[in-house]
Design an enzyme around this catalytic site. Structure first.
Site, PDB file in Angstrom:
ATOM      1  N   LYS A 110       5.478   2.425  17.878  1.00 23.57           N
ATOM      2  CA  LYS A 110       5.332   1.513  16.731  1.00 23.57           C
ATOM      3  C   LYS A 110       6.655   1.472  15.991  1.00 23.57           C
ATOM      4  CE  LYS A 110       2.735  -0.677  13.473  1.00 23.57           C
ATOM      5  NZ  LYS A 110       1.439  -0.182  12.982  1.00 23.57           N
ATOM      6  N   GLY A 132      -0.296   7.037   2.164  1.00 24.57           N
ATOM      7  CA  GLY A 132       0.182   8.388   2.442  1.00 24.57           C
ATOM      8  C   GLY A 132      -0.507   9.078   3.604  1.00 24.57           C
ATOM      9  N   LEU A 133      -1.030   8.302   4.540  1.00 29.57           N
ATOM     10  CA  LEU A 133      -1.585   8.833   5.788  1.00 29.57           C
ATOM     11  C   LEU A 133      -2.633   9.925   5.599  1.00 29.57           C
ATOM     12  CD1 LEU A 133       1.743   9.068   7.832  1.00 29.57           C
ATOM     13  CD2 LEU A 133      -0.008   7.298   8.028  1.00 29.57           C
ATOM     14  N   ASN A 158       0.838  -1.196   0.000  1.00 28.90           N
ATOM     15  CA  ASN A 158       0.000   0.000   0.000  1.00 28.90           C
ATOM     16  C   ASN A 158       0.867   1.237   0.000  1.00 28.90           C
ATOM     17  OD1 ASN A 158      -0.105   1.660   2.682  1.00 28.90           O
ATOM     18  ND2 ASN A 158       0.065  -0.482   3.334  1.00 28.90           N
ATOM     19  N   CYS A 204       8.467   8.004  10.019  1.00 30.09           N
ATOM     20  CA  CYS A 204       8.501   9.135   9.089  1.00 30.09           C
ATOM     21  C   CYS A 204       9.774   9.928   9.326  1.00 30.09           C
ATOM     22  CB  CYS A 204       7.293  10.033   9.301  1.00 30.09           C
ATOM     23  SG  CYS A 204       7.327  10.904  10.880  1.00 30.09           S
ATOM     24  N   THR A 260       4.829  -1.970   8.164  1.00 28.31           N
ATOM     25  CA  THR A 260       5.022  -2.590   6.850  1.00 28.31           C
ATOM     26  C   THR A 260       6.481  -2.484   6.407  1.00 28.31           C
ATOM     27  OG1 THR A 260       4.417  -0.505   5.818  1.00 28.31           O
ATOM     28  CG2 THR A 260       2.670  -2.125   6.111  1.00 28.31           C
ATOM     29  N   THR A 307      -3.875  -6.691   7.679  1.00 32.15           N
ATOM     30  CA  THR A 307      -4.308  -6.939   6.306  1.00 32.15           C
ATOM     31  C   THR A 307      -5.401  -7.998   6.219  1.00 32.15           C
ATOM     32  OG1 THR A 307      -2.077  -6.322   5.632  1.00 32.15           O
ATOM     33  CG2 THR A 307      -3.426  -7.419   3.997  1.00 32.15           C
ATOM     34  N   GLY A 359       2.017  -8.760  11.934  1.00 29.29           N
ATOM     35  CA  GLY A 359       2.685  -8.989  10.658  1.00 29.29           C
ATOM     36  C   GLY A 359       2.154 -10.257  10.015  1.00 29.29           C
TER      37      GLY A 359
END
Lengths: 308, 298
Positions: free
Chosen positions: B166, B74-75, B71, B132, B194, B267, B244
């Protein structure tokens, strides 16, 4: 939030025909044409997979789902067995399909899905045989809204996009106003899908092997030149939807476009299926798949349908 | 008194959602209140919010891969003020405690986000998404132990609620980052986020995703998650939320055997919104129960 599924049965029975109008005199907020889905994937049973020209029509009995999805809504489908391990070790994600027809019965609702073998997911789905499980989640999304006051419905379909127009045609006909329908296909083999319609659609093909030689948007433009006071309902490939949007915009004819974009989930979780509208990206799965053409600068979505 | 506690927050079971893999507000539009009657998770983790609203990346945003997907979302989010005004009251209607995920592009942004979110009664825990770049240093916060520690040391005094970090798997040594987070006051860590991945359009051999690269998830990353959870859990004493590619009870039990105290489903929820509930039931059938899951709460 009022929802069709929770209204009394008598009110929920008609999808398109009796939906309240935006801006109705009562001032009440319009009810979205959306039947709620049970919040889990469930097993339906394949009743038949039949060939319709270049397409396949899967019929499955959904014993536990809502009996009255709204035209334009869709389901996420996957095979109950051997989903994965195909070309490129795919498919993995379920695939989104508008339902083509729904027949409520004693044991549940029979759902028809029209599909074309274009990748590992659709390939596996068309391998299914009667009696095998089909996993479904749905119905999902917002369907078609009723035509505006004093406007006749004009249905415009291209290729596999004719699917949601089948149940829409049936809804409108049962409400007493069978719509005019125009369908475009690549060839006569694909145009076999037109035989599924109850009325007599105007037919065009890219190669002239059936019906009129040309694009379905040509008879659309002619029809609007003669009478623009209609409401257009369109589903098909992006270029066709964009041409439809543009032709309708020139005539100030309202149009509802059932669009497609690659989806992972179908219920707003993944944020993957966005299309650009005048007010930014919207998720096609929860804000569509039917969008008012007036909200778009273009129906050419970059989202595509990469999954097949 | 619940047998399950994450950093002192009582939960009904061990299953969370991975941040950004379930939008409970959108799901309620699709499923109605039936979603609340059989809510799939024991703790709900919000999509990551940023200080300013974000539209997200241009499509295509998804690519199916062997046993998974990439994916490049882009938040997209409403920004801090939009979240507090519109989303938080709706999320407070969920039948489970709430963890809010935040991401800042500078330490000052992070401080503002954490302080404003932590003061809301609806919020039980905060998760820091550190995958980020810090615009001040150019470094991915979560990829460097020093960056992670520096951020946490400034955040810790601003927040009396549990802070979960995270971790990104795209770090040289995630266990070093976890140790730094623990040392700087983190209450728990969650992993794996991810894995950076890429897909080419077979027709053009050009990047298939609008954002060029994206995050790989699904069963394809499960083996990596097991190794990273085991590596991190062996080095720290705060709880680990493992995730995961979890698709079944046995997958969750594997992560727990590697040291995870709780398990997040991501997912797999795309394939079935009820996956979290099913996986929790399968875990119970395997006999994995609360005392073994959260020894530090004894």
């Amino acid at each position: 939030m009022a929802s069709p599924a929770r209204r009394p049965r008598s009110a929920a029975r008609s999808a398109v025909g009796r939906a309240p109008q935006p801006g109705s005199p009562s001032g009440a907020a319009p009810v979205e044409p959306r039947t709620l889905a049970p919040p889990e994937r469930r097993a339906a049973r394949v009743l038949a997979v039949e060939r319709v020209g270049s397409y396949d029509l899967i019929t499955a009995l959904d014993p536990a789902g809502p009996r009255e999805p709204r035209p334009g809504q869709f389901y996420m489908l996957s095979a109950g067995e051997r989903w994965g391990g195909g070309v490129g070790e795919r498919p993995y994600l379920p695939r989104a399909f508008s339902y083509a027809r729904a027949r409520p019965g004693r044991d549940g609702v029979e759902l028809d899905f029209l599909l074309e073998d274009v990748g590992p997911g659709t390939h596996r789905l068309r391998e299914l045989r009667a009696g095998e499980p089909l996993l479904v989640l749905g119905p999902l999304g917002v369907g078609f809204r009723a035509p505006g006051v004093e406007r006749a419905a004009l249905l415009v379909g291209g290729g596999i996009g004719v699917a949601p127009l089948l149940c829409l045609e049936s809804e409108l006909a049962s409400g007493g106003t069978p719509p005019r329908t125009m369908l475009g296909f690549r060839s006569a083999a694909h145009a076999q899908a037109a035989t599924l319609f109850a009325g007599e659609p105007d037919l065009t093909t890219d190669d002239g092997s059936a019906g009129r030689h040309g694009l379905v948007t040509e008879p659309l433009a002619e029809a609007l030149a003669a009478d623009a006071a209609v409401e257009v309902y369109a589903c098909g490939p992006p270029a066709m939807l964009e041409a439809t949007r543009s032709i309708c915009a020139e005539r100030s004819t309202p149009a509802q476009l059932a669009m497609e974009s690659g989806m992972a989930c179908g219920f707003g979780a993944c944020f993957g299926c966005v299309v650009q509208t005048r007010s930014g990206y919207v998720r096609l799965c929860v804000d569509g798949p039917v969008l008012d053409a007036a909200t778009l600068d273009s129906a050419l979505s970059a989202g595509g349908s990469h999954q097949g | 008194m619940s047998a399950w506690q994450l950093c002192g927050v009582p939960l009904g079971g061990p299953i969370l959602n991975g941040s950004g893999t379930f939008d409970a507000i959108a799901a309620r539009r699709a499923f109605g209140d039936a979603l609340l009657e059989a809510f799939p998770f024991d703790l709900f983790v919000s999509k990551t919010i940023t200080l300013e609203p974000r539209e997200g990346n241009p499509p295509p945003r998804l690519w199916e891969t062997p046993a998974g997907m990439i994916n490049s979302i882009g938040l997209p989010n409403k920004g801090l003020e939009g979240f507090l005004a519109h989303d938080l009251p709706r999320l407070a209607e969920l039948p489970v405690p709430l963890c809010v995920s935040v991401m800042g592009f500078s330490r000052a942004e992070l401080e503002l986000l954490v302080a404003r979110v932590a003061e809301r009664d609806e919020v039980s825990l905060l998760e820091l998404n550190v995958s980020c770049p810090n615009v001040e240093t150019g470094l991915i916060m979560g990829a460097h132990p020093g960056e992670t520690a520096a951020a946490l040391e400034r955040l810790r005094p601003l927040c009396d609620k549990p802070l979960v970090v995270k971790l990104t798997p795209n770090a040289t040594d995630p266990a070093e980052v976890a140790l730094a987070a623990e040392g700087a006051g983190a209450d728990a860590v969650s992993l794996v986020n991810t894995l950076t991945g890429m897909a080419l359009d077979p027709r053009t051999r050009a990047p298939g995703l609008g954002g060029r690269t994206g995050g790989l998830s699904g069963p394809a990353v499960r083996a990596v998650a097991l190794a990273q959870v085991a590596g991190v859990a062996a080095r720290i004493s705060i709880p680990v939320v493992g995730m995961g590619g979890v698709s079944s009870g046995p997958d969750a039990a594997d992560l727990i055997a590697c040291g995870a105290a709780f398990v997040a489903v991501g997912t797999e929820s795309f394939r079935d919104p009820a996956a979290g509930r099913r996986i929790g039931e399968e875990l119970r059938e395997l006999g994995v129960d609360a005392p073994r899951l959260s020894p530090q709460t004894a």
